[in-house]
Motif scaffolding. Structure first.
Motif: not given
Length: 95
Positions: A1-21
């Protein structure tokens, strides 16, 4: 079952950038880290072994970066990175 976490936008953006790379989604990037944290109490992951093709791809990327900045140096420039030059100051100080 999926769960959701809330993270600040700036952290998520850095994670998204790293994931994209890494050509991953953010959940794919985070799953091994969260699993390590859950199992060991540490989010530190050991280095992953890579296959020859991936090693070669990374080496070629690095070589291209080096070649792209070759025009920053004077003609005939060679890095003096032999052992004697790297440790010269240390050896001189010991004498």
């Amino acid at each position: 079952m999926p769960h959701h976490l809330t993270v600040p936008d700036e952290i998520y953006q850095r994670l998204a950038d790293r994931a994209r790379m890494a050509s991953l989604s953010v959940p794919e990037l985070l799953a091994p880290v969260l699993d390590a944290l859950a199992r060991t109490g540490s989010a530190h992951l050991p280095p992953q072994a890579i296959n020859h093709e991936e090693w070669l791809r990374r080496a070629n990327e690095w070589q291209q970066l080096v070649e792209n900045r070759a025009d920053r140096y004077p003609p005939g420039f060679r890095v003096d990175d032999d052992r004697e030059s790297i440790y010269k100051d240390r050896e001189d100080a010991q004498r």
